[in-house]
Design a protein around this motif. Structure first.
Motif, mmCIF file in Angstrom:
data_model
loop_
_atom_site.group_PDB
_atom_site.id
_atom_site.type_symbol
_atom_site.label_atom_id
_atom_site.label_comp_id
_atom_site.label_asym_id
_atom_site.label_seq_id
_atom_site.Cartn_x
_atom_site.Cartn_y
_atom_site.Cartn_z
ATOM 1 N N ILE A 1 47.050 63.545 73.371
ATOM 2 C CA ILE A 1 45.872 62.520 73.855
ATOM 3 C C ILE A 1 44.994 62.273 72.693
ATOM 4 C CG2 ILE A 1 43.944 62.493 75.709
ATOM 5 C CD1 ILE A 1 45.161 64.953 76.823
ATOM 6 N N ASP A 2 44.749 60.837 72.842
ATOM 7 C CA ASP A 2 43.904 60.147 71.805
ATOM 8 C C ASP A 2 42.536 60.756 71.612
ATOM 9 O OD1 ASP A 2 45.804 58.186 71.142
ATOM 10 O OD2 ASP A 2 44.840 56.843 72.068
ATOM 11 N N GLY A 3 42.145 61.148 70.610
ATOM 12 C CA GLY A 3 40.999 61.845 70.415
ATOM 13 C C GLY A 3 41.034 63.453 70.121
ATOM 14 N N VAL A 4 41.958 63.896 70.494
ATOM 15 C CA VAL A 4 42.358 65.409 70.494
ATOM 16 C C VAL A 4 43.229 65.488 69.396
ATOM 17 C CG1 VAL A 4 43.101 67.487 71.565
ATOM 18 C CG2 VAL A 4 42.067 65.839 72.883
ATOM 19 N N LYS A 5 42.772 66.148 68.201
ATOM 20 C CA LYS A 5 43.436 66.337 66.913
ATOM 21 C C LYS A 5 44.497 67.416 67.203
ATOM 22 C CE LYS A 5 39.962 64.662 63.934
ATOM 23 N NZ LYS A 5 38.813 65.125 62.733
ATOM 24 N N PRO A 6 45.637 67.452 66.395
ATOM 25 C CA PRO A 6 46.668 68.416 66.485
ATOM 26 C C PRO A 6 45.969 69.930 66.517
ATOM 27 C CG PRO A 6 47.593 66.616 65.369
ATOM 28 C CD PRO A 6 46.062 66.303 65.424
ATOM 29 N N ASP A 7 45.120 70.227 65.551
ATOM 30 C CA ASP A 7 44.662 71.424 65.334
ATOM 31 C C ASP A 7 43.533 72.128 65.953
ATOM 32 O OD1 ASP A 7 42.602 69.918 64.475
ATOM 33 O OD2 ASP A 7 42.363 70.509 62.601
ATOM 34 N N ARG A 8 43.172 71.083 67.196
ATOM 35 C CA ARG A 8 42.430 71.351 68.479
ATOM 36 C C ARG A 8 43.168 71.454 69.640
ATOM 37 N NH1 ARG A 8 37.190 72.054 69.203
ATOM 38 N NH2 ARG A 8 36.737 71.313 67.123
ATOM 39 N N ARG A 9 44.400 71.217 69.797
ATOM 40 C CA ARG A 9 45.101 71.244 71.045
ATOM 41 C C ARG A 9 45.137 72.761 71.506
ATOM 42 N NH1 ARG A 9 50.306 67.722 68.885
ATOM 43 N NH2 ARG A 9 49.142 65.724 68.796
ATOM 44 N N GLY A 10 45.246 73.656 70.512
ATOM 45 C CA GLY A 10 45.331 75.183 71.071
ATOM 46 C C GLY A 10 44.191 75.628 71.734
ATOM 47 N N VAL A 11 42.969 75.130 71.269
ATOM 48 C CA VAL A 11 41.825 75.575 71.839
ATOM 49 C C VAL A 11 41.082 74.624 72.961
ATOM 50 C CG1 VAL A 11 41.309 77.232 70.115
ATOM 51 C CG2 VAL A 11 40.082 74.731 70.335
ATOM 52 N N PHE A 12 41.587 73.640 73.023
ATOM 53 C CA PHE A 12 41.128 72.301 74.034
ATOM 54 C C PHE A 12 41.088 72.842 75.481
ATOM 55 C CE2 PHE A 12 41.534 68.239 76.492
ATOM 56 C CZ PHE A 12 40.344 67.754 75.658
ATOM 57 N N PRO A 13 41.968 73.415 76.025
ATOM 58 C CA PRO A 13 41.844 73.884 77.756
ATOM 59 C C PRO A 13 40.785 74.769 77.846
ATOM 60 C CG PRO A 13 44.215 73.956 76.909
ATOM 61 C CD PRO A 13 43.379 73.766 75.698
ATOM 62 N N ALA A 14 40.676 75.503 76.974
ATOM 63 C CA ALA A 14 39.384 76.716 77.098
ATOM 64 C C ALA A 14 38.149 75.936 76.894
ATOM 65 C CB ALA A 14 39.669 77.718 76.227
ATOM 66 N N GLY A 15 37.869 74.941 76.008
ATOM 67 C CA GLY A 15 36.499 74.228 75.729
ATOM 68 C C GLY A 15 36.343 73.405 76.859
ATOM 69 N N LEU A 16 37.409 72.700 77.416
ATOM 70 C CA LEU A 16 37.332 71.732 78.501
ATOM 71 C C LEU A 16 36.711 72.709 79.904
ATOM 72 C CD1 LEU A 16 37.667 69.123 79.808
ATOM 73 C CD2 LEU A 16 39.836 69.653 80.689
ATOM 74 N N ALA A 17 37.374 73.929 80.003
ATOM 75 C CA ALA A 17 36.739 74.676 81.201
ATOM 76 C C ALA A 17 35.497 75.141 80.919
ATOM 77 C CB ALA A 17 37.712 75.849 81.089
ATOM 78 N N ILE A 18 35.109 75.686 79.707
ATOM 79 C CA ILE A 18 33.504 75.775 79.331
ATOM 80 C C ILE A 18 32.616 74.449 79.663
ATOM 81 C CG2 ILE A 18 32.061 76.488 77.780
ATOM 82 C CD1 ILE A 18 34.287 78.166 76.431
#
Length: 386
Positions: A260-277
């Motif tokens: 997804i544009d704006g989500v860097k490859p090194d942030r993908r792994g923690v992105f769902p958790a960040g979104l839930a918070i």
């Protein structure tokens, strides 16, 4: 820990040893002003290396120390007092942090300070207030880190309430999305855990109230950009965009498929958790939108080093610096501003220019006009044929 102002140093630096990323900002100071020279950041995910016994494992330590060796090339020659290094939640939690800190100090040649959650919140707010345009009223600032999330309510440069909760994008990834699979059930568990954490501070935040909400972390920036890419905003976070993004993650089902544009490859792994918070924060505090600020903890550490806590608008400060740099005739600039405002006052009512910022914007424009004249004159002189 008290710090004496570092205005006497021509160069200063701040290092933020976060639970997800390590960041460094190097700046030059002159006449009370600060100019950023270098920004560096690396995903270290220190919090991912803390085991059930709260011990930081060897691999995580090595990732952090390798990063600091790269940072050290820019700071280990600076004098004592010109550099402040702060550790946050992962180092607060790790029982063997003394080992990591000793090795880090040998590499950097400067002391590492593990700060409390509330001190972290204070510095975050200081960074936001110095880099985000001022507005009347109270602000709610939220910063989702790797191991903790900070909340601050303040006005101007003064924070009135500071809180730190034990929830972060790395720690929640370890708890709920360890294998990278994204399911509605796992997301719901992360969301619920965040809502439970928020229960202890919701009332205090609501009691003080706020007029605008600002996010100061990479998570919030990435979510805002992803929402913008989906056509649900212009970079801010909003409820409709959060709902769309959550549904998109459920369809993807795995962090490896996040593209997804704006989500860097090194942030993908923690992105769902960040979104839930972040969704839990929006629902608990009934937020409509949240704007992102580039300024955060490391900028706050820099301004704290300078001892700059007084109330000033970042735009006024920038204009003053430009006027001094380009040798603007301040008396002439003041005359232009006064004439412009005199004309404004005569037409404001007829033209429905009844907001405070209308007058303020014209005043800034008058000063920028004088800066532009000086730059144009300088450029013409320097490029004229001889």
């Amino acid at each position: 820990m008290p710090h004496s102002p570092a205005e006497s140093f021509p160069m200063i630096a701040a290092l933020d040893l976060g639970s997800n990323s390590f960041h460094m900002v190097l700046a030059r100071t002159s006449n009370g002003e600060m100019r950023i020279l270098e920004r560096l950041g690396e995903k270290v995910q220190l919090a991912a290396g803390i085991d059930e016994n709260r011990l930081l494992d060897e691999a995580a330590m090595q990732r952090g120390l390798d990063c600091l060796r790269r940072f050290a090339q820019l700071v280990n020659h600076l004098p004592q007092g010109a550099v402040r290094i702060v550790g946050t939640n992962a180092l607060r939690e790790a029982r063997n942090r003394a080992t990591f800190i000793r090795l880090a100090e040998e590499i950097l040649n400067h002391q590492v300070e593990v700060i409390s959650g509330r001190e972290e919140a204070r510095l975050i707010y200081l960074g936001v207030s110095h880099t985000f345009p001022g507005a009347p009223g109270k602000r709610l600032v939220a910063d989702i880190g790797g191991g903790s999330t900070e909340f601050i309510i303040g006005e101007g440069f003064e924070s009135q309430l500071r809180e730190s909760l034990q929830m972060g994008c790395v720690s929640y990834t370890q708890r709920f999305f360890r294998d990278g699979k994204i399911t509605p059930a796992r997301y719901a568990q992360a969301y619920t855990a965040a809502r439970v954490e928020l229960m202890g501070i919701e009332h205090g935040l609501r009691r003080l109230g706020w007029q605008e909400s600002i996010g100061a972390s990479g998570t919030i920036r990435a979510v805002g950009l992803a929402i913008k890419a989906g056509g649900y905003g212009n970079g801010e976070v909003n409820g409709e965009g959060l709902g769309w993004l959550k549904r998109k993650l459920f369809k993807l089902g795995d962090v490896e498929k996040i593209d997804i544009d704006g989500v860097k490859p090194d942030r993908r792994g923690v992105f769902p958790a960040g979104l839930a918070i972040l969704e839990a924060i929006f629902d608990a505090l009934e937020l409509q939108s949240m704007t992102h600020s580039e300024g955060a903890l490391r900028e706050g550490v820099l301004y704290d080093l300078l001892g700059r806590h007084h109330d000033e608008d970042v735009r006024d400060r920038s204009l003053s610096f430009l006027m001094e740099r380009y040798h603007v005739d301040t008396e002439q600039a003041a005359r232009v501003e006064a004439k412009a405002l005199e004309a404004f006052d005569q037409v404001a009512e007829a033209w429905n220019l009844d907001q405070d910022w209308h007058r303020e914007l014209l005043a800034w424009a008058a000063r920028v006009h004088e800066v532009g004249l000086d730059i144009a004159t300088t450029t013409t002189t320097s490029t004229a044929p001889t």
